[in-house]
Design a protein around this motif. Structure first.
Motif, PDB file in Angstrom:
ATOM      1  N   SER A  84       0.758  -1.253   0.099  1.00 27.74           N
ATOM      2  CA  SER A  84      -0.073   0.066   0.136  1.00 27.74           C
ATOM      3  C   SER A  84       1.007   1.288  -0.013  1.00 27.74           C
ATOM      4  N   ASN A  85       2.174   1.213   0.267  1.00 28.62           N
ATOM      5  CA  ASN A  85       3.027   2.243   0.316  1.00 28.62           C
ATOM      6  C   ASN A  85       4.015   2.537  -0.796  1.00 28.62           C
ATOM      7  N   LEU A  86       3.971   1.640  -1.679  1.00 29.11           N
ATOM      8  CA  LEU A  86       5.017   1.693  -2.821  1.00 29.11           C
ATOM      9  C   LEU A  86       4.274   2.331  -3.940  1.00 29.11           C
ATOM     10  N   ASP A  87       4.707   3.421  -4.230  1.00 29.37           N
ATOM     11  CA  ASP A  87       3.776   4.318  -5.470  1.00 29.37           C
ATOM     12  C   ASP A  87       4.788   4.440  -6.732  1.00 29.37           C
ATOM     13  N   PHE A  88       4.436   3.670  -7.514  1.00 22.83           N
ATOM     14  CA  PHE A  88       5.047   3.821  -9.049  1.00 22.83           C
ATOM     15  C   PHE A  88       4.327   4.180 -10.041  1.00 22.83           C
ATOM     16  N   PRO A  89       4.460   5.221 -11.017  1.00 18.03           N
ATOM     17  CA  PRO A  89       3.931   5.338 -12.354  1.00 18.03           C
ATOM     18  C   PRO A  89       3.792   4.126 -13.001  1.00 18.03           C
ATOM     19  N   PRO A  90       2.519   4.087 -13.750  1.00 19.36           N
ATOM     20  CA  PRO A  90       2.482   2.677 -14.594  1.00 19.36           C
ATOM     21  C   PRO A  90       3.788   2.571 -15.779  1.00 19.36           C
ATOM     22  N   THR A  91       4.200   3.639 -16.239  1.00 16.88           N
ATOM     23  CA  THR A  91       5.268   3.650 -17.278  1.00 16.88           C
ATOM     24  C   THR A  91       6.753   3.246 -16.557  1.00 16.88           C
ATOM     25  N   GLN A  92       6.682   3.342 -15.197  1.00 11.42           N
ATOM     26  CA  GLN A  92       8.076   3.104 -14.944  1.00 11.42           C
ATOM     27  C   GLN A  92       8.389   1.598 -14.284  1.00 11.42           C
ATOM     28  N   ILE A  93       7.534   0.736 -14.211  1.00  8.53           N
ATOM     29  CA  ILE A  93       7.780  -0.789 -14.257  1.00  8.53           C
ATOM     30  C   ILE A  93       7.507  -1.520 -15.161  1.00  8.53           C
ATOM     31  N   GLN A  94       8.542  -1.840 -16.213  1.00  8.00           N
ATOM     32  CA  GLN A  94       8.366  -2.559 -17.326  1.00  8.00           C
ATOM     33  C   GLN A  94       8.911  -3.876 -17.236  1.00  8.00           C
ATOM     34  N   TYR A  95       9.649  -4.256 -16.114  1.00  9.58           N
ATOM     35  CA  TYR A  95      10.215  -5.374 -16.016  1.00  9.58           C
ATOM     36  C   TYR A  95      10.353  -5.753 -14.470  1.00  9.58           C
ATOM     37  N   LEU A  96      10.949  -7.121 -14.233  1.00 10.16           N
ATOM     38  CA  LEU A  96      11.066  -7.486 -12.869  1.00 10.16           C
ATOM     39  C   LEU A  96      12.276  -6.824 -12.157  1.00 10.16           C
ATOM     40  N   GLU A  97      12.043  -6.278 -11.121  1.00 12.15           N
ATOM     41  CA  GLU A  97      13.320  -5.694 -10.443  1.00 12.15           C
ATOM     42  C   GLU A  97      13.445  -6.331  -9.011  1.00 12.15           C
ATOM     43  N   ARG A  98      14.791  -6.720  -8.715  1.00 15.32           N
ATOM     44  CA  ARG A  98      15.048  -7.436  -7.445  1.00 15.32           C
ATOM     45  C   ARG A  98      15.908  -6.246  -6.720  1.00 15.32           C
ATOM     46  N   ILE A  99      15.395  -6.066  -5.367  1.00 17.94           N
ATOM     47  CA  ILE A  99      15.961  -4.950  -4.719  1.00 17.94           C
ATOM     48  C   ILE A  99      16.170  -5.538  -3.171  1.00 17.94           C
ATOM     49  N   LYS A 100      17.253  -5.441  -2.475  1.00 19.46           N
ATOM     50  CA  LYS A 100      17.799  -5.663  -1.509  1.00 19.46           C
ATOM     51  C   LYS A 100      18.063  -4.606  -0.444  1.00 19.46           C
ATOM     52  N   VAL A 101      16.919  -4.191   0.622  1.00 12.09           N
ATOM     53  CA  VAL A 101      17.374  -3.001   1.270  1.00 12.09           C
ATOM     54  C   VAL A 101      17.645  -3.312   2.761  1.00 12.09           C
ATOM     55  N   LYS A 105      20.083  -2.695  18.858  1.00 10.14           N
ATOM     56  CA  LYS A 105      20.226  -2.504  17.302  1.00 10.14           C
ATOM     57  C   LYS A 105      20.401  -3.679  16.696  1.00 10.14           C
ATOM     58  N   VAL A 106      19.484  -3.728  15.635  1.00  8.73           N
ATOM     59  CA  VAL A 106      19.704  -4.866  14.832  1.00  8.73           C
ATOM     60  C   VAL A 106      19.601  -4.694  13.227  1.00  8.73           C
ATOM     61  N   TYR A 107      20.510  -5.142  12.387  1.00  6.02           N
ATOM     62  CA  TYR A 107      20.304  -4.940  10.982  1.00  6.02           C
ATOM     63  C   TYR A 107      19.140  -5.960  10.582  1.00  6.02           C
ATOM     64  N   PHE A 108      18.271  -5.254   9.480  1.00  3.70           N
ATOM     65  CA  PHE A 108      17.467  -6.086   9.114  1.00  3.70           C
ATOM     66  C   PHE A 108      17.685  -6.063   7.621  1.00  3.70           C
ATOM     67  N   THR A 109      17.663  -6.916   6.876  1.00  2.00           N
ATOM     68  CA  THR A 109      17.695  -6.858   5.221  1.00  2.00           C
ATOM     69  C   THR A 109      16.488  -7.307   4.764  1.00  2.00           C
ATOM     70  N   LEU A 110      15.728  -6.677   3.846  1.00  2.00           N
ATOM     71  CA  LEU A 110      14.660  -7.099   3.045  1.00  2.00           C
ATOM     72  C   LEU A 110      14.815  -7.331   1.607  1.00  2.00           C
ATOM     73  N   PRO A 111      14.608  -8.312   1.388  1.00  2.00           N
ATOM     74  CA  PRO A 111      14.850  -8.506  -0.189  1.00  2.00           C
ATOM     75  C   PRO A 111      13.245  -8.478  -0.828  1.00  2.00           C
ATOM     76  N   LEU A 112      13.080  -7.637  -1.730  1.00  2.00           N
ATOM     77  CA  LEU A 112      11.978  -7.284  -2.657  1.00  2.00           C
ATOM     78  C   LEU A 112      12.202  -7.765  -3.881  1.00  2.00           C
ATOM     79  N   ARG A 113      10.906  -8.269  -4.626  1.00  5.57           N
ATOM     80  CA  ARG A 113      11.068  -8.355  -6.110  1.00  5.57           C
ATOM     81  C   ARG A 113       9.730  -7.793  -6.530  1.00  5.57           C
ATOM     82  N   ILE A 114       9.959  -6.590  -7.456  1.00  7.09           N
ATOM     83  CA  ILE A 114       8.940  -5.636  -7.610  1.00  7.09           C
ATOM     84  C   ILE A 114       8.907  -5.574  -8.975  1.00  7.09           C
ATOM     85  N   GLY A 115       7.731  -5.831  -9.642  1.00  7.62           N
ATOM     86  CA  GLY A 115       7.357  -5.842 -11.296  1.00  7.62           C
ATOM     87  C   GLY A 115       5.872  -6.045 -11.498  1.00  7.62           C
TER      88      GLY A 115
END
Length: 136
Positions: A59-76, A124-134
């Motif tokens: 509900s909080n990721l906001d992309f314009p329709p033309t921006q996502i044209q492929y699968l993007e893998r992101i690790k934050v 304090k703890v590091y947290f790694t969140l892998p995402l696949r957006i597309g």
């Protein structure tokens, strides 16, 4: 700016369910001497758990329709501090700068988490969140 319909945007459950926690062999130490752990007895938790984290992301990721044209893998990677505050988000991997910036914006909107604990004390703890957006 009109968002992609939620049926088109997905965050892969497999990536989320396999949240990437690395073992804590070498914890980082900040300048003030406080440790930042990668693995603790009680890991940080998003309010409401995994299901609510997935809802928050969708509900909080906001992309314009033309921006996502492929699968993007992101690790934050970010820190959940001893108060549950999300700190210092950084993109560990991700090729599209606009998508990376949107992911960072979304991470900065996160509410307080239940902090991680070691020996019953918040840490304090590091947290790694892998995402696949597309597009589906």
């Amino acid at each position: 700016m009109k968002s992609i319909p939620k049926t088109w945007l997905f965050v892969a459950l497999i990536a989320i369910l396999s949240l990437n926690f690395t073992s804590a062999q070498n914890n980082d130490i900040e300048n003030d001497g406080s440790e930042i752990y990668t693995l603790v007895e009680e890991m940080p938790e998003f309010p409401g758990g995994l299901k609510e984290l997935l809802k928050f992301i969708a509900s909080n990721l906001d992309f314009p329709p033309t921006q996502i044209q492929y699968l993007e893998r992101i690790k934050v990677r970010f820190i959940i501090d001893e108060y549950g505050i999300v700190c210092e988000p950084t993109i560990q991997s991700g090729n599209d700068m606009a998508i990376n910036n949107e992911v960072l914006r979304m991470i900065n909107l996160m509410p307080l988490w239940k902090p991680g604990k070691n020996d019953g004390k918040p840490v304090k703890v590091y947290f790694t969140l892998p995402l696949r957006i597309g597009l589906e």
